[in-house]
Write a protein that holds these residues in place. Structure first.
Motif, short mmCIF file in Angstrom:
data_model
loop_
_atom_site.label_atom_id
_atom_site.label_comp_id
_atom_site.label_asym_id
_atom_site.label_seq_id
_atom_site.Cartn_x
_atom_site.Cartn_y
_atom_site.Cartn_z
N TRP A 285 -36.35 -13.03 -37.61
CA TRP A 285 -36.93 -14.37 -37.48
C TRP A 285 -36.96 -15.06 -38.84
O TRP A 285 -36.62 -16.24 -38.95
CB TRP A 285 -38.34 -14.27 -36.91
N ASP A 286 -37.36 -14.34 -39.87
CA ASP A 286 -37.39 -14.91 -41.22
C ASP A 286 -36.01 -15.37 -41.65
O ASP A 286 -35.87 -16.43 -42.29
CB ASP A 286 -37.94 -13.89 -42.23
N PHE A 287 -34.99 -14.60 -41.29
CA PHE A 287 -33.63 -14.99 -41.65
C PHE A 287 -33.20 -16.24 -40.89
O PHE A 287 -32.57 -17.14 -41.46
CB PHE A 287 -32.65 -13.85 -41.38
N LEU A 288 -33.56 -16.31 -39.60
CA LEU A 288 -33.24 -17.51 -38.82
C LEU A 288 -33.92 -18.74 -39.40
O LEU A 288 -33.35 -19.84 -39.40
CB LEU A 288 -33.67 -17.30 -37.36
N HIS B 27 -34.61 -19.03 -42.59
CA HIS B 27 -33.91 -19.24 -43.86
C HIS B 27 -32.64 -20.08 -43.66
O HIS B 27 -32.34 -20.95 -44.47
CB HIS B 27 -33.57 -17.89 -44.50
N ILE B 28 -31.90 -19.79 -42.60
CA ILE B 28 -30.65 -20.55 -42.36
C ILE B 28 -30.91 -21.77 -41.47
O ILE B 28 -29.98 -22.41 -40.99
CB ILE B 28 -29.55 -19.66 -41.73
N GLU B 29 -32.20 -22.09 -41.26
CA GLU B 29 -32.64 -23.31 -40.59
C GLU B 29 -32.16 -23.43 -39.14
O GLU B 29 -31.85 -24.52 -38.66
CB GLU B 29 -32.23 -24.55 -41.40
N ILE B 30 -32.11 -22.29 -38.47
CA ILE B 30 -31.82 -22.30 -37.04
C ILE B 30 -33.11 -22.53 -36.26
O ILE B 30 -33.12 -23.22 -35.23
CB ILE B 30 -31.18 -20.97 -36.60
N VAL B 31 -34.20 -21.96 -36.73
CA VAL B 31 -35.49 -22.11 -36.07
C VAL B 31 -36.53 -22.58 -37.10
O VAL B 31 -36.28 -22.57 -38.30
CB VAL B 31 -35.97 -20.79 -35.43
N GLY B 32 -37.70 -22.97 -36.60
CA GLY B 32 -38.80 -23.39 -37.45
C GLY B 32 -40.11 -23.21 -36.72
O GLY B 32 -40.14 -23.12 -35.49
N GLU B 33 -41.19 -23.18 -37.47
CA GLU B 33 -42.50 -22.94 -36.88
C GLU B 33 -42.90 -24.04 -35.90
O GLU B 33 -43.67 -23.80 -34.97
CB GLU B 33 -43.55 -22.81 -37.98
N GLU B 34 -42.43 -25.26 -36.09
CA GLU B 34 -42.81 -26.37 -35.22
C GLU B 34 -41.69 -26.82 -34.30
O GLU B 34 -41.83 -27.81 -33.59
CB GLU B 34 -43.28 -27.56 -36.07
N GLY B 35 -40.57 -26.10 -34.30
CA GLY B 35 -39.43 -26.50 -33.48
C GLY B 35 -39.56 -26.05 -32.03
O GLY B 35 -40.41 -25.25 -31.67
N ALA B 36 -38.66 -26.58 -31.19
CA ALA B 36 -38.66 -26.24 -29.77
C ALA B 36 -37.24 -26.21 -29.25
O ALA B 36 -36.38 -26.96 -29.72
CB ALA B 36 -39.50 -27.24 -28.97
N LYS C 221 -28.59 -20.47 -28.65
CA LYS C 221 -27.63 -19.36 -28.64
C LYS C 221 -27.74 -18.52 -29.90
O LYS C 221 -27.72 -17.28 -29.84
CB LYS C 221 -26.21 -19.91 -28.50
N ALA C 222 -27.85 -19.18 -31.05
CA ALA C 222 -27.93 -18.44 -32.32
C ALA C 222 -29.19 -17.59 -32.36
O ALA C 222 -29.16 -16.43 -32.80
CB ALA C 222 -27.89 -19.42 -33.49
N CYS C 223 -30.31 -18.16 -31.90
CA CYS C 223 -31.58 -17.44 -31.93
C CYS C 223 -31.54 -16.21 -31.01
O CYS C 223 -31.90 -15.10 -31.42
CB CYS C 223 -32.72 -18.37 -31.51
N LEU C 224 -31.10 -16.40 -29.77
CA LEU C 224 -31.04 -15.28 -28.83
C LEU C 224 -30.07 -14.21 -29.30
O LEU C 224 -30.34 -13.01 -29.18
CB LEU C 224 -30.63 -15.79 -27.44
N LYS C 225 -28.95 -14.65 -29.86
CA LYS C 225 -27.94 -13.71 -30.33
C LYS C 225 -28.50 -12.83 -31.45
O LYS C 225 -28.38 -11.59 -31.41
CB LYS C 225 -26.71 -14.46 -30.84
N VAL C 226 -29.15 -13.45 -32.44
CA VAL C 226 -29.66 -12.70 -33.59
C VAL C 226 -30.79 -11.76 -33.17
O VAL C 226 -30.84 -10.60 -33.58
CB VAL C 226 -30.14 -13.66 -34.69
N LEU C 227 -31.69 -12.24 -32.33
CA LEU C 227 -32.82 -11.41 -31.92
C LEU C 227 -32.40 -10.24 -31.03
O LEU C 227 -33.12 -9.24 -30.93
CB LEU C 227 -33.87 -12.26 -31.20
#
Length: 402
Positions: A266-269, A271-280, A295-301
């Motif tokens: 999650w921290d890496f995602l 870092h590369i600005e795929i996700v954020g604490e306030e995003g949806a 897709k990027a989030c599900l793939k990495v996790l």
């Protein structure tokens, strides 16, 4: 194709525009120079226009008095920011509107106290803190939110992050048109004027409907104080907060070591600005609006440890065999890899738990005209928001079930 012309006047960094009718005053505001000399930079970009409205709305001799007279006492639309905290919590929990309203109110108060109030005190000949209050400022923010227009930026301008955000403008008469998703008119911006143009044949006596954009019901209620009855809004969406997917991933992790690994991912995602604490992640009726991020989030996790090590070493870059140019249709979610679907399924379940009512209860009310008619307008609009969102979330449950 019929159109009405609108002239535009600049006031500092903001604009007032009006339909080109002989009876309307065609003079810019008298303190344009005053606004230009003062530093009124803000995150919203609305301050010059709002200060102009503060002045003109409280001046009975203003050229714009007939315009403000359309809203006696400057009563704003019945937007959630003006509801009691009890009503907000009862009717809006889980929809995302509650959080948006709290953020709005915090930003409005900060903007007024740090920028507007000092300006008012520096210009006592035209302003008075006792008259130009935070309450009035809040109502005028709602006024601009609900009735202003903003020139759309070109695609290349949107990609330029250094480009200034275009300020809003008030357009008397044009702002009287209501919105529906299936509209029959829209506002066109040209270098010379604004034109309200019909987009289809309109019969005599038929109401003209503008479009405020592709707005889901939660956005309409938040910004304008209404929602379209189901199923009229083809732009309906449901959000799953990015942190909810993180929570689902933590729940799936079997050991403390697995949870620490998920946190690293999650921290890496982040870092590369795929996700954020306030995003949806945003899911529409027909397609996923945030396909790339989802897709990027599900793939990495869901990667193996070795796959993630390689992915991280390449700083998130990889050759993907999938055609990322294609839009992910909502119905195609059922064809995603099983681990992705399981994680998305749990995320949808967690999102549904945030609501205070079940879909079946909402459906019964929506389909019972007698019971629905007994609801207040606030209850009806909130019901439409929740019902539309839950329908999409339940569709996700069906598409992701094992």
């Amino acid at each position: 194709m019929e159109c009405l012309h609108v002239r535009i006047y600049q006031m500092g960094s903001s604009y007032l525009a009006f339909l080109d009718l002989p009876s309307y005053p065609k003079t810019p505001l008298g303190f344009e120079t005053l606004l230009r000399k003062d530093s009124l930079q803000s995150c919203s970009g609305w301050v010059p226009l709002l200060i102009s409205l503060l002045y003109e709305a409280t001046d009975s001799s203003s050229h714009w008095a007939p315009y403000f007279g359309l809203w006696p006492e400057l009563d704003p639309p019945d937007m959630p920011m003006f509801w009691s905290e009890e009503e907000q919590t009862k009717l809006l929990q889980g929809t995302g509107i509650l959080e948006a309203v709290h953020k709005d109110l915090k930003n409005i108060e900060k903007e007024y106290n740090s920028i507007v109030l000092p300006f008012i005190r520096r210009n006592p000949e035209k302003f008075c803190p006792m008259k130009h209050t935070l309450d009035l400022y809040k109502r005028l923010v709602a006024f601009v939110m609900a009735y202003s227009f903003q020139e759309p930026q070109e695609e290349d301008e949107e990609e330029d992050i250094e480009k200034d955000i275009l300020p809003p403008m008030m357009v008397p008469v044009a702002d009287l048109l209501n919105h529906v998703a299936q509209h029959n008119a829209h506002l066109e911006f040209t270098p010379e004027c604004l034109r309200m143009i019909t987009t289809k044949s309109v019969c005599a006596g038929q109401e003209l409907f503008n479009t405020y954009g592709q707005m889901a019901n939660w956005q309409l209620l938040h910004m304008y104080g209404f929602a379209e009855p189901h199923p009229q809004n083809c732009n309906e969406t449901a959000d799953i907060q990015m942190v909810t997917v993180r929570e689902a991933a933590f729940q799936v992790a079997r050991t403390e070591e697995d949870r620490l690994e998920m946190q690293k991912r999650w921290d890496f995602l982040c870092h590369i600005e795929i996700v954020g604490e306030e995003g949806a992640f945003v899911f529409g009726l027909e397609e996923v609006m945030t396909e790339e991020e989802l897709k990027a989030c599900l793939k990495v996790l869901c990667m193996s440890t070795d796959e993630f090590a390689e992915y991280k070493e390449n700083d998130g870059w990889e050759e993907d065999e999938d055609n990322d140019e294609q839009t992910l249709l909502t119905q195609e979610i059922s064809r995603l890899p099983i681990p992705w679907r399981k994680l998305l399924h749990l995320s949808a379940e967690l999102t549904l738990k945030a609501y205070t009512t079940e879909l079946s209860m909402d459906e019964a009310l929506v389909n019972d005209p007698t019971a629905y008619a007994k609801l207040s307008s606030r209850e009806q609009h909130s019901l439409q928001v929740q019902y539309g969102q839950k329908k999409i979330l339940h569709l996700l449950l069906e598409l992701t079930k094992s």
